[in-house]
Design a protein around this motif. Structure first.
Motif, PDB file in Angstrom:
ATOM      1  N   TYR A  29       0.807  -1.214   0.000  1.00  0.00           N
ATOM      2  CA  TYR A  29       0.000   0.000   0.000  1.00  0.00           C
ATOM      3  C   TYR A  29       0.842   1.267   0.000  1.00  0.00           C
ATOM      4  N   ASP A  30       0.265   2.298  -0.606  1.00  0.00           N
ATOM      5  CA  ASP A  30       0.857   3.640  -0.621  1.00  0.00           C
ATOM      6  C   ASP A  30       0.828   4.166   0.822  1.00  0.00           C
ATOM      7  N   SER A  31       1.987   4.613   1.339  1.00  0.00           N
ATOM      8  CA  SER A  31       2.012   5.059   2.744  1.00  0.00           C
ATOM      9  C   SER A  31       1.066   6.252   2.970  1.00  0.00           C
ATOM     10  N   ASN A  32       0.711   6.967   1.910  1.00  0.00           N
ATOM     11  CA  ASN A  32      -0.233   8.082   2.070  1.00  0.00           C
ATOM     12  C   ASN A  32      -1.673   7.618   2.322  1.00  0.00           C
ATOM     13  N   VAL A  33      -1.947   6.329   2.135  1.00  0.00           N
ATOM     14  CA  VAL A  33      -3.316   5.850   2.378  1.00  0.00           C
ATOM     15  C   VAL A  33      -3.350   4.861   3.545  1.00  0.00           C
ATOM     16  N   ALA A  34      -2.324   4.960   4.410  1.00  0.00           N
ATOM     17  CA  ALA A  34      -2.240   4.029   5.547  1.00  0.00           C
ATOM     18  C   ALA A  34      -3.542   4.017   6.346  1.00  0.00           C
ATOM     19  N   ALA A  35      -4.187   5.194   6.477  1.00  0.00           N
ATOM     20  CA  ALA A  35      -5.404   5.286   7.296  1.00  0.00           C
ATOM     21  C   ALA A  35      -6.526   4.407   6.744  1.00  0.00           C
ATOM     22  N   LEU A  36      -6.489   4.107   5.461  1.00  0.00           N
ATOM     23  CA  LEU A  36      -7.576   3.301   4.868  1.00  0.00           C
ATOM     24  C   LEU A  36      -7.379   1.804   5.090  1.00  0.00           C
ATOM     25  N   THR A  37      -6.133   1.406   5.374  1.00  0.00           N
ATOM     26  CA  THR A  37      -5.843  -0.027   5.324  1.00  0.00           C
ATOM     27  C   THR A  37      -6.419  -0.805   6.507  1.00  0.00           C
ATOM     28  N   GLY A  84      -3.729   1.800  -3.463  1.00  0.00           N
ATOM     29  CA  GLY A  84      -3.112   3.099  -3.730  1.00  0.00           C
ATOM     30  C   GLY A  84      -3.513   3.611  -5.101  1.00  0.00           C
ATOM     31  N   GLY A  85      -2.757   4.583  -5.580  1.00  0.00           N
ATOM     32  CA  GLY A  85      -3.034   5.145  -6.900  1.00  0.00           C
ATOM     33  C   GLY A  85      -2.381   4.330  -8.000  1.00  0.00           C
ATOM     34  N   GLY A  86      -2.267   4.955  -9.159  1.00  0.00           N
ATOM     35  CA  GLY A  86      -1.755   4.240 -10.329  1.00  0.00           C
ATOM     36  C   GLY A  86      -0.327   3.755 -10.161  1.00  0.00           C
ATOM     37  N   PRO A 109      -8.095   0.802  -5.858  1.00  0.00           N
ATOM     38  CA  PRO A 109      -7.567   2.100  -6.298  1.00  0.00           C
ATOM     39  C   PRO A 109      -8.037   3.225  -5.386  1.00  0.00           C
ATOM     40  N   THR A 110      -7.100   4.084  -4.977  1.00  0.00           N
ATOM     41  CA  THR A 110      -7.458   5.152  -4.039  1.00  0.00           C
ATOM     42  C   THR A 110      -7.335   6.536  -4.666  1.00  0.00           C
ATOM     43  N   SER A 111      -6.933   6.605  -5.928  1.00  0.00           N
ATOM     44  CA  SER A 111      -6.943   7.902  -6.627  1.00  0.00           C
ATOM     45  C   SER A 111      -8.031   7.824  -7.690  1.00  0.00           C
ATOM     46  N   ASN A 117      -9.062   4.418 -14.546  1.00  0.00           N
ATOM     47  CA  ASN A 117      -8.239   3.816 -15.587  1.00  0.00           C
ATOM     48  C   ASN A 117      -7.225   2.786 -15.096  1.00  0.00           C
ATOM     49  N   ALA A 118      -6.206   3.220 -14.338  1.00  0.00           N
ATOM     50  CA  ALA A 118      -5.064   2.330 -14.078  1.00  0.00           C
ATOM     51  C   ALA A 118      -5.464   0.985 -13.469  1.00  0.00           C
ATOM     52  N   ALA A 119      -6.544   0.974 -12.688  1.00  0.00           N
ATOM     53  CA  ALA A 119      -6.942  -0.272 -12.008  1.00  0.00           C
ATOM     54  C   ALA A 119      -7.670  -1.240 -12.939  1.00  0.00           C
ATOM     55  N   VAL A 120      -8.140  -0.747 -14.073  1.00  0.00           N
ATOM     56  CA  VAL A 120      -9.072  -1.574 -14.871  1.00  0.00           C
ATOM     57  C   VAL A 120      -8.578  -1.862 -16.292  1.00  0.00           C
ATOM     58  N   THR A 121      -7.288  -1.613 -16.544  1.00  0.00           N
ATOM     59  CA  THR A 121      -6.804  -1.844 -17.908  1.00  0.00           C
ATOM     60  C   THR A 121      -6.206  -3.228 -18.097  1.00  0.00           C
ATOM     61  N   GLY A 122      -5.858  -3.888 -16.970  1.00  0.00           N
ATOM     62  CA  GLY A 122      -5.242  -5.207 -17.102  1.00  0.00           C
ATOM     63  C   GLY A 122      -3.800  -5.126 -17.574  1.00  0.00           C
ATOM     64  N   ARG A 123      -3.221  -3.935 -17.516  1.00  0.00           N
ATOM     65  CA  ARG A 123      -1.813  -3.778 -17.884  1.00  0.00           C
ATOM     66  C   ARG A 123      -1.089  -3.205 -16.673  1.00  0.00           C
ATOM     67  N   THR A 124       0.175  -3.564 -16.541  1.00  0.00           N
ATOM     68  CA  THR A 124       0.973  -2.875 -15.539  1.00  0.00           C
ATOM     69  C   THR A 124       2.256  -2.437 -16.222  1.00  0.00           C
ATOM     70  N   GLU A 131      12.239   6.269 -20.074  1.00  0.00           N
ATOM     71  CA  GLU A 131      11.193   5.690 -20.938  1.00  0.00           C
ATOM     72  C   GLU A 131      10.028   5.230 -20.079  1.00  0.00           C
ATOM     73  N   LYS A 132       8.858   5.771 -20.393  1.00  0.00           N
ATOM     74  CA  LYS A 132       7.655   5.483 -19.597  1.00  0.00           C
ATOM     75  C   LYS A 132       7.133   4.079 -19.878  1.00  0.00           C
ATOM     76  N   ASP A 133       6.843   3.358 -18.816  1.00  0.00           N
ATOM     77  CA  ASP A 133       6.119   2.088 -18.908  1.00  0.00           C
ATOM     78  C   ASP A 133       6.699   1.140 -19.963  1.00  0.00           C
ATOM     79  N   LEU A 154      -7.930  12.142  -0.838  1.00  0.00           N
ATOM     80  CA  LEU A 154      -7.094  12.456  -2.013  1.00  0.00           C
ATOM     81  C   LEU A 154      -6.909  13.974  -2.142  1.00  0.00           C
ATOM     82  N   PRO A 155      -5.646  14.453  -2.224  1.00  0.00           N
ATOM     83  CA  PRO A 155      -5.440  15.904  -2.373  1.00  0.00           C
ATOM     84  C   PRO A 155      -6.121  16.430  -3.637  1.00  0.00           C
ATOM     85  N   SER A 156      -6.529  17.698  -3.572  1.00  0.00           N
ATOM     86  CA  SER A 156      -7.287  18.294  -4.672  1.00  0.00           C
ATOM     87  C   SER A 156      -6.522  18.235  -5.998  1.00  0.00           C
TER      88      SER A 156
HETATM   89  N1  LIG Z   1      -1.533   0.472 -15.852  1.00  0.00           N
HETATM   90  C1  LIG Z   1      -2.258   1.298 -16.547  1.00  0.00           C
HETATM   91  O1  LIG Z   1      -2.993   0.893 -17.438  1.00  0.00           O
HETATM   92  C2  LIG Z   1      -2.214   2.761 -16.248  1.00  0.00           C
HETATM   93  C3  LIG Z   1      -3.207   3.614 -16.770  1.00  0.00           C
HETATM   94  C4  LIG Z   1      -3.170   4.958 -16.453  1.00  0.00           C
HETATM   95  C5  LIG Z   1      -2.145   5.437 -15.628  1.00  0.00           C
HETATM   96  N2  LIG Z   1      -1.208   4.585 -15.153  1.00  0.00           N
HETATM   97  C6  LIG Z   1      -0.114   5.082 -14.290  1.00  0.00           C
HETATM   98  O2  LIG Z   1      -0.695   5.583 -13.097  1.00  0.00           O
HETATM   99  C7  LIG Z   1       0.178   6.567 -12.550  1.00  0.00           C
HETATM  100  C8  LIG Z   1      -0.642   7.777 -12.152  1.00  0.00           C
HETATM  101  O3  LIG Z   1      -1.614   7.375 -11.214  1.00  0.00           O
HETATM  102  P1  LIG Z   1      -2.035   8.334 -10.016  1.00  0.00           P
HETATM  103  O4  LIG Z   1      -2.370   9.664 -10.528  1.00  0.00           O
HETATM  104  O5  LIG Z   1      -2.990   7.596  -9.196  1.00  0.00           O
HETATM  105  O6  LIG Z   1      -0.630   8.522  -9.289  1.00  0.00           O
HETATM  106  P2  LIG Z   1      -0.093   8.124  -7.820  1.00  0.00           P
HETATM  107  O7  LIG Z   1      -0.244   6.714  -7.526  1.00  0.00           O
HETATM  108  O8  LIG Z   1       1.290   8.695  -7.759  1.00  0.00           O
HETATM  109  O9  LIG Z   1      -1.045   8.965  -6.861  1.00  0.00           O
HETATM  110  C9  LIG Z   1      -1.028  10.367  -6.916  1.00  0.00           C
HETATM  111  C10 LIG Z   1      -0.759  10.957  -5.528  1.00  0.00           C
HETATM  112  O10 LIG Z   1      -1.918  10.789  -4.734  1.00  0.00           O
HETATM  113  C11 LIG Z   1      -1.590  10.128  -3.501  1.00  0.00           C
HETATM  114  N3  LIG Z   1      -2.767   9.362  -3.134  1.00  0.00           N
HETATM  115  C12 LIG Z   1      -3.379   8.357  -3.823  1.00  0.00           C
HETATM  116  N4  LIG Z   1      -4.540   8.023  -3.237  1.00  0.00           N
HETATM  117  C13 LIG Z   1      -4.659   8.815  -2.142  1.00  0.00           C
HETATM  118  C14 LIG Z   1      -5.664   8.966  -1.136  1.00  0.00           C
HETATM  119  N5  LIG Z   1      -6.817   8.290  -1.165  1.00  0.00           N
HETATM  120  N6  LIG Z   1      -5.411   9.825  -0.127  1.00  0.00           N
HETATM  121  C15 LIG Z   1      -4.275  10.587  -0.109  1.00  0.00           C
HETATM  122  N7  LIG Z   1      -3.326  10.531  -1.056  1.00  0.00           N
HETATM  123  C16 LIG Z   1      -3.511   9.651  -2.057  1.00  0.00           C
HETATM  124  C17 LIG Z   1      -0.359   9.338  -3.818  1.00  0.00           C
HETATM  125  O11 LIG Z   1       0.387   9.071  -2.648  1.00  0.00           O
HETATM  126  C18 LIG Z   1       0.379  10.290  -4.766  1.00  0.00           C
HETATM  127  O12 LIG Z   1       1.062  11.260  -4.031  1.00  0.00           O
HETATM  128  C19 LIG Z   1       1.217   6.879 -13.612  1.00  0.00           C
HETATM  129  O13 LIG Z   1       2.435   6.251 -13.281  1.00  0.00           O
HETATM  130  C20 LIG Z   1       0.633   6.261 -14.848  1.00  0.00           C
HETATM  131  O14 LIG Z   1       1.623   5.870 -15.782  1.00  0.00           O
HETATM  132  C21 LIG Z   1      -1.236   3.272 -15.424  1.00  0.00           C
END
Ligand SMILES: NC(=O)c1ccc[n+]([C@@H]2O[C@H](COP(=O)([O-])OP(=O)(O)OC[C@H]3O[C@@H](n4cnc5c(N)ncnc54)[C@H](O)[C@@H]3O)[C@@H](O)[C@H]2O)c1
Length: 323
Positions: A29-37, A84-86, A109-111, A117-124, A131-133, A154-156
């Motif tokens: 988990y993303d340490s920024n979402v520890a409170a949710l875990t 956590g987020g993406g 997914p918490t963002s 998107n990132a949680a539902v594409t089936g790609r990582t 070079e991205k991804d 989630l921050p604004s």
């Molecule tokens: N696999 C895929 O198909 C796919 C698709 C789109 C994007 N991505 C990838 O996703 C990444 C972007 O995702 P993102 O915008 O979620 O970035 P991220 O995971 O970095 O999250 C953005 C910020 O929000 C914080 N955060 C997340 N959830 C939070 C919550 N509930 N409370 C407080 N803080 C929270 C994170 O700690 C981080 O600082 C990129 O690396 C991108 O390449 C992947």
């Protein structure tokens, strides 16, 4: 690949029911979402907090997760739960997909961006240098558990970045939903927004299960977004645009390209730029356009001189083309 299983619930604790059938669950988990875990750890055997940023979305960080799984004696029947987020989802999903030749994973997914998107594409994907991804896998999650409550902290700025992904989905698929999103944001209609997130996530999950040609429209704006992010990574930009922000710029650049190629009516780029700016998203590149073009030209050469690009005919209708 088949459609990604999406579960939409208002109650975060309901994820526990999805986990009880696994012999062991390891949560990353993303340490920024520890409170949710706390709410979701009933069946979790061990947890690993990670600090996320685009810069640390690397194979080295994924291997650290695998090393931790090995220390925990995670076997082939284990599940990795990414919370956590993406970035967290890409890293933990990728780590699971290479551990012991691939074990199951799922995500909460918490963002907003990850829910849509990132949680539902089936790609990582993880980055390799600038070079991205460039390294990645197509092992889909067992499920993506989408809960509006996970977004409460989630921050604004990160919320707005997710809106870019939401609007992108509707530029591809649904002009009415695009306008509805703008209205709901301006009037702060949270229930409507939650419904729109569900619609967008379902659309993306369904598309992800289609063939490569059909689902390539999901890459709308991606060519510019990737180039901006690569530029930022290779130049160690101190305050880079986030993925969603780079996507916002990429959408405007795509709309302008669509106009100049005669695919879209004049004014589309201006409209999309106005809509994104009203939300507080950037719409101009953070670097010289030539820098972006250089990266795209390099990619084009590597692809044998032609690149697939998704252009916009109008909001709700896009077209895959080669340039
Ligand atoms: N696999 C895929 O198909 C796919 C698709 C789109 C994007 N991505 C990838 O996703 C990444 C972007 O995702 P993102 O915008 O979620 O970035 P991220 O995971 O970095 O999250 C953005 C910020 O929000 C914080 N955060 C997340 N959830 C939070 C919550 N509930 N409370 C407080 N803080 C929270 C994170 O700690 C981080 O600082 C990129 O690396 C991108 O390449 C992947």
């Amino acid at each position: 690949m088949g459609k990604i299983k999406t579960i939409f619930k208002d109650d975060l604790g309901a994820v526990n029911r999805c986990l009880r059938s696994y012999s062991s669950v390891y949560m990353v988990y993303d340490s920024n979402v520890a409170a949710l875990t706390g709410e979701i750890s009933k069946h979790v055997r061990a947890s690993l907090p990670i600090t996320v940023s685009e810069r640390m979305k690397t194979v080295e960080e994924a291997v650290k997760i695998d090393r931790w799984l090995l220390e925990q004696n995670a076997d082939r029947k284990a599940l990795v739960l990414a919370v956590g987020g993406g970035v967290t989802i890409d890293l933990a999903g990728f780590a699971a997909s290479i551990y012991k030749k691939g074990i199951a994973w799922a995500c909460v997914p918490t963002s907003l961006l990850a829910q849509v998107n990132a949680a539902v594409t089936g790609r990582t994907g993880v980055n390799l240098g600038a070079e991205k991804d460039i390294l990645g896998s197509l092992q889909k999650p067992d499920f993506a558990f989408i809960c509006p409550k996970a977004l409460e902290t989630l921050p604004s700025r990160d919320y707005k970045a997710g809106v870019a992904e939401l609007l992108k989905t509707f530029i591809i698929s649904d002009d009415a939903a695009y306008e509805m999103t703008l209205n709901a944001l301006h009037s702060n209609y949270q229930d409507t927004l939650a419904e729109l997130v569900t619609t967008a996530a379902e659309f993306n999950a369904k598309m992800a299960g289609h063939g490569s040609e059909e689902k390539s429209v999901l890459n709308l704006g991606g060519i510019f977004c990737d180039a901006i992010e690569s530029f930022q990574l290779s130049n160690a930009v101190a305050e880079p645009l986030s993925h969603g922000e780079a996507l916002a710029v990429g959408l405007v650049m795509t709309a302008r390209l669509s106009e100049s190629r005669g695919y879209a009516r004049e004014g589309l780029g201006d409209k999309i730029a106005r809509d994104l700016e009203a939300i507080g998203l950037p719409t101009v590149p953070p670097c010289a356009e030539e820098d972006i073009q250089d990266i795209i030209i390099r990619r084009k050469k590597a692809e044998g001189g032609r690149l697939n690009v998704v252009l916009i005919e109008k909001i709700g209708k896009v077209k895959l083309t080669r340039i």
